[in-house]
Design an enzyme around this catalytic site. Structure first.
Site, PDB file in Angstrom:
ATOM      1  N   ASP A 337      11.806  -0.584   9.869  1.00 23.97           N
ATOM      2  CA  ASP A 337      11.069   0.216   8.889  1.00 23.97           C
ATOM      3  C   ASP A 337       9.698  -0.430   8.681  1.00 23.97           C
ATOM      4  O   ASP A 337       9.377  -1.442   9.311  1.00 23.97           O
ATOM      5  CB  ASP A 337      11.844   0.288   7.559  1.00 23.97           C
ATOM      6  N   ASP A 339       7.364  -1.845   5.482  1.00 22.67           N
ATOM      7  CA  ASP A 339       7.438  -2.164   4.052  1.00 22.67           C
ATOM      8  C   ASP A 339       6.041  -2.386   3.486  1.00 22.67           C
ATOM      9  O   ASP A 339       5.201  -3.032   4.133  1.00 22.67           O
ATOM     10  CB  ASP A 339       8.252  -3.451   3.851  1.00 22.67           C
ATOM     11  N   ASP A 428       9.318   1.772   3.128  1.00 21.45           N
ATOM     12  CA  ASP A 428       9.645   1.324   1.764  1.00 21.45           C
ATOM     13  C   ASP A 428       8.349   1.016   1.025  1.00 21.45           C
ATOM     14  O   ASP A 428       7.499   0.280   1.545  1.00 21.45           O
ATOM     15  CB  ASP A 428      10.469   0.020   1.799  1.00 21.45           C
TER      16      ASP A 428
END
Ligand code: DCT
Ligand code: MG
Length: 516
Positions: A337, A339, A428
């Protein structure tokens, strides 16, 4: 952050420890898109095949379970090219002239190099004319088993194979919620990764921290037998394989994996088709974007997401500071992902609270928001330090899946994107109060292992407490009222990560050095 954490993250209640992405429960990132391998079981055996498949996947190779049109390289052991052709004919498969038939020595060399190595005549398998119309790619000396074993043994000894074994063992402990053993194995993998020399004998482990006890037994076995029987068994273990597969879906954690496993499911397709199961919103998104989410996020994609985030954030809060955190800040080339940490020196509490909502609404209107889960802040300065050891922090955050259009990334080559022109990316966002930014940045940069060890060091060596919000000195209190006497904790202020390291009496460690 892990999808499972995202699903249930709540600092208020204690949760069982969640799966960590760092021990690779998620499918492995494919680094070499142009190669699709198939490893032949014939004469190799299922255990060794499973081991090699897992290892190759860990190194970023795409390895198919079944032979299909997409396969570009067939790897075989103790088979000639003619043997492989005969086997293909038995499967009613006509091998194209582009299909590479390779000896396992090529794969082993690739594992050692961490990337595909050049295929030379000594790797390519000889096909005699009677077996199909394929041309022999060149002169190929017959590989001797003894030689192969020699290569294999040498290959087994350096740290990387030991490290892979401990990654697998740690992952299994995580699936079994055995945290102590999981940490023990993760530490061993981490230490082995950082060693400047290969472990060739058990003696080499002497004096090295975290390589004792159970870890030492595993190392001993690998040195003596070339492999660990426990790892070997795990790679064929139904439970391990099912947990690995199920938890690779965004939103599926250990409990769900356990339930599906107990219900007898072994594949994602049967889970998806089963009418008796209900899925959370997150799991539905996980299945919908599965292919994109299991393929790694490249740095180019992360940079493109960073531009999207920067633009959207400063449109609503011009003085906001946006930092890319997580693995990409540590210099990783790929991640599961992207962040980000956001903070603002001037924003009011209300502006701070509104920002992530405004940003995600904006993306929704633009059709870029594929999934969104907001977690409101539970941060109360007066309640610090937080006693919830398993809660990451109290900051406001959102866990997203964003649509990243291909044109935003110059170097996008992912096959998933060729058809639809975009890729689903996990993102995120964390919003923290300005005075916490150095602590939040340190905490969200990771790695998890590094954070765990830094906090442990603070507690045991310095009698301090470090978390994502603050650092306080447990040995000191300050008087806030004389009468009645009231004492308060001493928080150590920090404007930067360097200052936090200084408070801890440590030399500054660059993010690139925090990949433990
Ligand atoms: N983090 C942590 N403890 C957790 C979860 C996360 O300290 N339980 C910190 C360390 C890393 C950072 O947050 C981001 O988490 P991830 O995105 O899960 O990890 P990563 O290092 O960015 O790796 P990946 O490439 O898998 O995203
Ligand atoms: Mg990350």
């Amino acid at each position: 952050m892990d999808p499972e954490q995202a699903a249930h993250w709540s600092p208020r209640k204690k949760r069982p420890r969640q799966r960590s992405a760092s021990v690779a429960s998620a499918p492995h990132d494919i680094r070499f898109q142009d190669l699709v391998l198939f490893i032949l079981e014939k004469k190799m055996g299922s255990t060794r095949r499973a081991f090699l498949m897992e290892l190759a996947r860990r190194k970023g190779f795409r390895v198919e379970n079944e032979l299909s049109d997409s396969v570009t390289h067939i790897v075989a052991e103790n088979n000639s090219g003619s043997d492989v052709m005969k086997w293909l004919q038995g499967q009613n498969i006509q091998a194209s002239s582009e299909l590479e038939l390779l000896d396992v020595s090529w794969l082993i060399e690739c594992m050692g190099a961490g990337k595909p190595v050049e295929m030379t005549g000594r790797h390519q398998l000889v096909v005699s004319d009677v077996h199909g119309s394929r041309q022999n790619p060149g002169p190929k000396p017959v590989r001797k088993i003894a030689k192969l074993e020699g290569v294999w043994r040498t290959f087994c000894l350096p740290g990387f194979i030991l490290q892979d074994a401990f990654d697998i063992l740690a992952e299994n402990c995580e699936f079994r919620e055995n945290e102590a053993s999981c940490v023990e194995f993760m530490r061993a993998a981490s230490v082995l990764k950082s060693l400047p020399f290969p472990i060739i004998s058990v003696k080499d482990t002497e004096g090295i921290p975290w390589l004792g006890g159970k870890v030492k037994c595993v190392i001993e076995e690998i040195i003596e037998d070339g492999e660990s029987s426990e790892v070997k068994a795990l790679l064929n273990d139904e439970r391990y394989k099912s947990f690995k597969l199920f938890t690779s879906v965004f939103g599926v954690g250990l409990k769900t994996a356990e339930r599906w496993f107990r219900m007898g499911f072994r594949t994602l397709s049967t889970v998806k088709l089963d009418k008796s199961l209900t899925f959370t919103r997150m799991q539905k998104a996980g299945f919908l974007h599965y292919e994109d989410l299991v393929s790694c996020v490249t740095r180019a994609e992360a940079e493109a997401v960073s531009v999207l985030v920067q633009q959207a954030v400063v449109a609503f809060l011009p003085d906001a500071l946006v930092s890319m955190t997580g693995g990409f800040r540590r210099g990783k080339k790929i991640g599961h992902d992207v962040d980000f940490l956001i903070t603002s020196p001037e924003a009011t509490e209300e502006e701070e609270q509104q920002l992530l909502h405004k940003v995600t609404n904006f993306w929704e209107q633009k059709g870029l928001l594929l999934y969104c889960d907001h977690v409101e802040s539970t941060f109360e300065k007066c309640k610090l330090p937080s006693r919830k050891v398993d809660a990451l922090d109290h900051f406001q955050k959102c866990f997203l899946i964003l649509k990243l259009y291909r044109e935003r990334v110059d170097s996008v080559k992912s096959s998933q994107q060729e058809g639809k022109g975009w890729k689903a990316i996990r993102v995120d966002l964390v919003m923290c109060p300005y005075e916490c930014r150095a602590f939040a940045l340190l905490g969200w940069t990771g790695s998890r292992q590094f954070e765990r060890d830094l906090r442990r060091y603070a507690t045991h060596e310095r009698k301090m407490r470090l978390d994502n919000h603050a650092l306080y000195d447990k040995t000191k209190v300050k008087v806030v009222f004389f009468f009645p006497l009231k004492l308060a904790r001493v928080f150590l202020k920090a404007e930067s990560e360097e200052e936090i390291f200084a408070h801890l009496g440590l030399e500054y460690i660059e993010p690139l050095e925090r990949n433990a």
